[in-house]
Design a protein around this motif. Sequence first.
Motif, PDB file in Angstrom:
ATOM      1  N   ASN A 194       0.663  -1.540   0.231  1.00 42.48           N
ATOM      2  CA  ASN A 194      -0.131   0.183  -0.128  1.00 42.48           C
ATOM      3  C   ASN A 194       0.950   1.408  -0.011  1.00 42.48           C
ATOM      4  O   ASN A 194       0.645   2.215   0.682  1.00 42.48           O
ATOM      5  N   THR A 195       1.881   1.084  -0.870  1.00 40.42           N
ATOM      6  CA  THR A 195       2.690   2.315  -1.232  1.00 40.42           C
ATOM      7  C   THR A 195       2.887   2.683  -2.774  1.00 40.42           C
ATOM      8  O   THR A 195       2.417   2.004  -3.360  1.00 40.42           O
ATOM      9  N   SER A 196       4.051   3.810  -2.827  1.00 41.42           N
ATOM     10  CA  SER A 196       4.115   4.014  -4.006  1.00 41.42           C
ATOM     11  C   SER A 196       5.290   3.248  -4.821  1.00 41.42           C
ATOM     12  O   SER A 196       6.093   2.765  -4.098  1.00 41.42           O
ATOM     13  N   ARG A 197       5.499   3.422  -6.050  1.00 39.95           N
ATOM     14  CA  ARG A 197       6.512   2.601  -6.831  1.00 39.95           C
ATOM     15  C   ARG A 197       7.912   3.273  -6.401  1.00 39.95           C
ATOM     16  O   ARG A 197       8.936   2.650  -6.121  1.00 39.95           O
ATOM     17  N   SER A 198       7.883   4.810  -6.085  1.00 41.81           N
ATOM     18  CA  SER A 198       9.012   5.308  -5.681  1.00 41.81           C
ATOM     19  C   SER A 198       9.433   4.828  -4.128  1.00 41.81           C
ATOM     20  O   SER A 198      10.745   4.749  -4.139  1.00 41.81           O
ATOM     21  N   ALA A 199       8.369   4.634  -3.399  1.00 42.99           N
ATOM     22  CA  ALA A 199       8.794   4.270  -2.208  1.00 42.99           C
ATOM     23  C   ALA A 199       9.298   2.872  -2.194  1.00 42.99           C
ATOM     24  O   ALA A 199      10.382   2.580  -1.317  1.00 42.99           O
ATOM     25  N   ILE A 200       9.005   2.061  -3.049  1.00 45.73           N
ATOM     26  CA  ILE A 200       9.525   0.798  -3.237  1.00 45.73           C
ATOM     27  C   ILE A 200      11.093   0.800  -3.656  1.00 45.73           C
ATOM     28  O   ILE A 200      11.985   0.009  -3.049  1.00 45.73           O
ATOM     29  N   VAL A 201      11.468   1.766  -4.665  1.00 44.74           N
ATOM     30  CA  VAL A 201      12.594   1.777  -5.211  1.00 44.74           C
ATOM     31  C   VAL A 201      13.540   2.456  -4.039  1.00 44.74           C
ATOM     32  O   VAL A 201      14.713   1.942  -3.863  1.00 44.74           O
ATOM     33  N   ARG A 202      12.985   3.366  -3.515  1.00 46.49           N
ATOM     34  CA  ARG A 202      13.952   3.842  -2.319  1.00 46.49           C
ATOM     35  C   ARG A 202      14.137   2.852  -1.231  1.00 46.49           C
ATOM     36  O   ARG A 202      15.505   2.813  -1.125  1.00 46.49           O
ATOM     37  N   LYS A 203      13.317   1.937  -0.806  1.00 46.34           N
ATOM     38  CA  LYS A 203      13.682   1.171   0.102  1.00 46.34           C
ATOM     39  C   LYS A 203      14.737  -0.043  -0.611  1.00 46.34           C
ATOM     40  O   LYS A 203      15.164  -0.441   0.301  1.00 46.34           O
ATOM     41  N   GLY A 204      14.447  -0.393  -1.748  1.00 46.12           N
ATOM     42  CA  GLY A 204      15.508  -1.253  -2.341  1.00 46.12           C
ATOM     43  C   GLY A 204      16.664  -0.677  -2.341  1.00 46.12           C
ATOM     44  O   GLY A 204      17.998  -1.477  -1.950  1.00 46.12           O
ATOM     45  N   ILE A 205      16.839   0.695  -2.789  1.00 48.37           N
ATOM     46  CA  ILE A 205      18.205   1.336  -2.499  1.00 48.37           C
ATOM     47  C   ILE A 205      19.042   1.482  -1.252  1.00 48.37           C
ATOM     48  O   ILE A 205      20.128   0.882  -1.111  1.00 48.37           O
ATOM     49  N   GLU A 206      18.073   1.499  -0.274  1.00 52.01           N
ATOM     50  CA  GLU A 206      18.605   1.309   1.172  1.00 52.01           C
ATOM     51  C   GLU A 206      19.080  -0.121   1.577  1.00 52.01           C
ATOM     52  O   GLU A 206      19.971   0.064   2.200  1.00 52.01           O
ATOM     53  N   LYS A 207      18.297  -0.935   1.013  1.00 56.79           N
ATOM     54  CA  LYS A 207      18.712  -2.343   1.424  1.00 56.79           C
ATOM     55  C   LYS A 207      19.869  -2.669   1.036  1.00 56.79           C
ATOM     56  O   LYS A 207      20.767  -3.250   1.485  1.00 56.79           O
ATOM     57  N   VAL A 208      20.183  -2.355  -0.459  1.00 61.12           N
ATOM     58  CA  VAL A 208      21.337  -2.864  -0.994  1.00 61.12           C
ATOM     59  C   VAL A 208      22.690  -1.959  -0.352  1.00 61.12           C
ATOM     60  O   VAL A 208      23.553  -2.700  -0.302  1.00 61.12           O
ATOM     61  N   TYR A 209      22.266  -0.572  -0.034  1.00 61.68           N
ATOM     62  CA  TYR A 209      23.220   0.085   0.390  1.00 61.68           C
ATOM     63  C   TYR A 209      23.601  -0.422   2.012  1.00 61.68           C
ATOM     64  O   TYR A 209      24.888  -0.515   2.052  1.00 61.68           O
ATOM     65  N   ASP A 210      22.930  -0.887   2.817  1.00 60.31           N
ATOM     66  CA  ASP A 210      23.022  -1.439   4.063  1.00 60.31           C
ATOM     67  C   ASP A 210      23.845  -2.607   3.769  1.00 60.31           C
ATOM     68  O   ASP A 210      24.733  -3.118   4.685  1.00 60.31           O
ATOM     69  N   GLU A 211      23.350  -3.628   2.837  1.00 64.17           N
ATOM     70  CA  GLU A 211      24.131  -4.852   2.737  1.00 64.17           C
ATOM     71  C   GLU A 211      25.441  -4.595   2.503  1.00 64.17           C
ATOM     72  O   GLU A 211      26.575  -5.192   2.659  1.00 64.17           O
ATOM     73  N   LEU A 212      25.700  -3.658   1.527  1.00 64.14           N
ATOM     74  CA  LEU A 212      27.398  -3.231   1.228  1.00 64.14           C
ATOM     75  C   LEU A 212      28.024  -2.545   2.401  1.00 64.14           C
ATOM     76  O   LEU A 212      29.297  -2.628   2.324  1.00 64.14           O
ATOM     77  N   GLN A 213      27.375  -2.021   3.331  1.00 59.68           N
ATOM     78  CA  GLN A 213      28.071  -1.521   4.735  1.00 59.68           C
ATOM     79  C   GLN A 213      28.556  -2.849   5.597  1.00 59.68           C
ATOM     80  O   GLN A 213      29.436  -2.381   6.371  1.00 59.68           O
ATOM     81  N   LYS A 214      27.924  -3.816   5.486  1.00 56.83           N
ATOM     82  CA  LYS A 214      28.330  -4.915   6.303  1.00 56.83           C
ATOM     83  C   LYS A 214      29.732  -5.371   5.943  1.00 56.83           C
ATOM     84  O   LYS A 214      30.215  -5.393   4.862  1.00 56.83           O
TER      85      LYS A 214
END
Length: 59
Positions: free
Chosen positions: A39-59
Motif C-alpha cells: 500500500n505504497t508508491s513505486r518510488s517508495a519501493i525503489v527507495r527501500k530497495g536502494i537502502e537495502k542494497v546500500y545497507d548490505e554493502l556496508q556490512k
Amino acid sequence: MSSKKMGRPPSDKPKNKTIEIRVDQETMSKLDASAEKLNTSRSAIVRKGIEKVYDELQK
C-alpha cells in the motif's frame, strides 16, 4: 492577516532529484504488485530497495 503560507510544511529532506530507468514488463509487474501489497508508491519501493542494497554493502 498572518504572513504564513498555507499548505504542507517544508520537508527536512526534500525529494528534488529525479531518476529515470528502463525496465521490462516483468520487472514493472513485480514493482506494481509490491507497491500494491505494501500500500505504497513505486518510488517508495525503489527507495527501500536502494537502502537495502546500500545497507548490505556496508556490512
